[in-house]
Design an enzyme around this catalytic site. Structure first.
Site, PDB file in Angstrom:
ATOM      1  N   ILE A  61      -6.984   7.774   0.469  1.00  0.00           N
ATOM      2  CA  ILE A  61      -7.359   6.597   1.243  1.00  0.00           C
ATOM      3  C   ILE A  61      -6.830   6.740   2.663  1.00  0.00           C
ATOM      4  O   ILE A  61      -5.811   7.390   2.893  1.00  0.00           O
ATOM      5  CB  ILE A  61      -6.825   5.305   0.568  1.00  0.00           C
ATOM      6  CG1 ILE A  61      -7.311   4.042   1.289  1.00  0.00           C
ATOM      7  CG2 ILE A  61      -5.319   5.327   0.414  1.00  0.00           C
ATOM      8  CD1 ILE A  61      -7.018   2.732   0.536  1.00  0.00           C
ATOM      9  N   CYS A  62      -7.553   6.156   3.617  1.00  0.00           N
ATOM     10  CA  CYS A  62      -7.121   6.054   4.999  1.00  0.00           C
ATOM     11  C   CYS A  62      -6.885   7.443   5.596  1.00  0.00           C
ATOM     12  O   CYS A  62      -7.708   8.340   5.470  1.00  0.00           O
ATOM     13  CB  CYS A  62      -5.875   5.165   5.055  1.00  0.00           C
ATOM     14  SG  CYS A  62      -5.325   4.682   6.697  1.00  0.00           S
ATOM     15  N   GLY A  63      -5.757   7.673   6.247  1.00  0.00           N
ATOM     16  CA  GLY A  63      -5.478   8.920   6.931  1.00  0.00           C
ATOM     17  C   GLY A  63      -5.468  10.138   6.038  1.00  0.00           C
ATOM     18  O   GLY A  63      -5.682  11.259   6.508  1.00  0.00           O
ATOM     19  N   ALA A  64      -5.231   9.944   4.746  1.00  0.00           N
ATOM     20  CA  ALA A  64      -5.256  11.086   3.832  1.00  0.00           C
ATOM     21  C   ALA A  64      -6.636  11.731   3.801  1.00  0.00           C
ATOM     22  O   ALA A  64      -6.760  12.936   3.568  1.00  0.00           O
ATOM     23  CB  ALA A  64      -4.836  10.659   2.429  1.00  0.00           C
ATOM     24  N   THR A  65      -7.683  10.939   4.072  1.00  0.00           N
ATOM     25  CA  THR A  65      -9.026  11.531   4.097  1.00  0.00           C
ATOM     26  C   THR A  65      -9.147  12.534   5.244  1.00  0.00           C
ATOM     27  O   THR A  65      -9.842  13.543   5.112  1.00  0.00           O
ATOM     28  CB  THR A  65     -10.116  10.453   4.211  1.00  0.00           C
ATOM     29  OG1 THR A  65      -9.947   9.722   5.433  1.00  0.00           O
ATOM     30  CG2 THR A  65     -10.089   9.502   3.021  1.00  0.00           C
TER      31      THR A  65
END
Length: 197
Positions: free
Chosen positions: A102-106
């Site tokens: 999710i979020c920045g991990a993408t």
């Protein structure tokens, strides 16, 4: 699935709020959540909470896991400190073990090349485009996407992330999955009766 341990990656600036629904409901349905850091040294979340990881990333084996969860963090966009987590996501996916990001991990997964040939979502398409990845045509404007063993969600969609994880792991299905999502995403109190049935 017989494995019931879910691994939650933790690192400095970890976005606390992005996995609360996921981990809370998994533990209520027979799963154990273990935290994984680069090392076992404590980390501090974006909310200022100190977490002592249960194990170091080098000791994580996909064969021992039902799922790896990666949350957002300022560090995803501030250098390569979290790149080892994206590389571990590749190892998990290669082993047929699901990964939820999710979020920045993408963006970390995009840099690792894991979104080039899978449908996915994130905050906005141009956020991922800035990573230089090759998967722009596979970007979907939606709250969360599951493509095979990879789940992605945007930063405002922790409930949608949880929904996809629950579907993937068989925690809730069909009408109950829909009811859970309506209850926690839409505040639809009528959905509670379906969950309790």
């Amino acid at each position: 699935m017989t494995r019931t341990t879910v691994h939650l990656a933790v690192y400095d600036t970890f976005a606390d709020w992005e996995t609360g629904h996921t981990t809370a409901h998994l533990t209520q349905h027979g799963f154990t959540v273990r935290t994984v850091g680069l090392t076992t040294a404590p980390v501090t979340t974006m909310g200022g909470v100190r977490i002592q990881p249960d194990l170091a990333l080098a000791d994580l084996d996909p064969a021992d896991s039902a799922l790896l969860i990666l949350t957002g963090a300022h560090l995803w966009d501030a250098g390569d400190d979290l790149a080892p987590f994206a590389a571990t996501a590749r190892t998990f996916l290669d082993a047929g073990v699901p990964v939820a990001a999710i979020c920045g991990a993408t963006a970390g997964l995009a840099r690792e090349g894991l979104l080039d040939d899978r449908d996915h979502t994130s905050a906005v398409s141009f956020y991922l485009a800035a990573t230089g990845y090759q998967g722009g045509e596979r970007y979907r404007e939606t709250d969360a996407v599951t493509d095979g063993d990879l789940i992605t969600a945007g930063p405002t969609e922790p409930v949608a992330l949880a929904r996809e994880v629950f579907a993937k792991l068989g925690v809730y299905e069909g009408e109950k999955l829909d009811a859970w999502y309506r209850l926690f995403h839409d505040s639809d109190a009528s959905a509670f009766a379906v969950l309790e049935s």
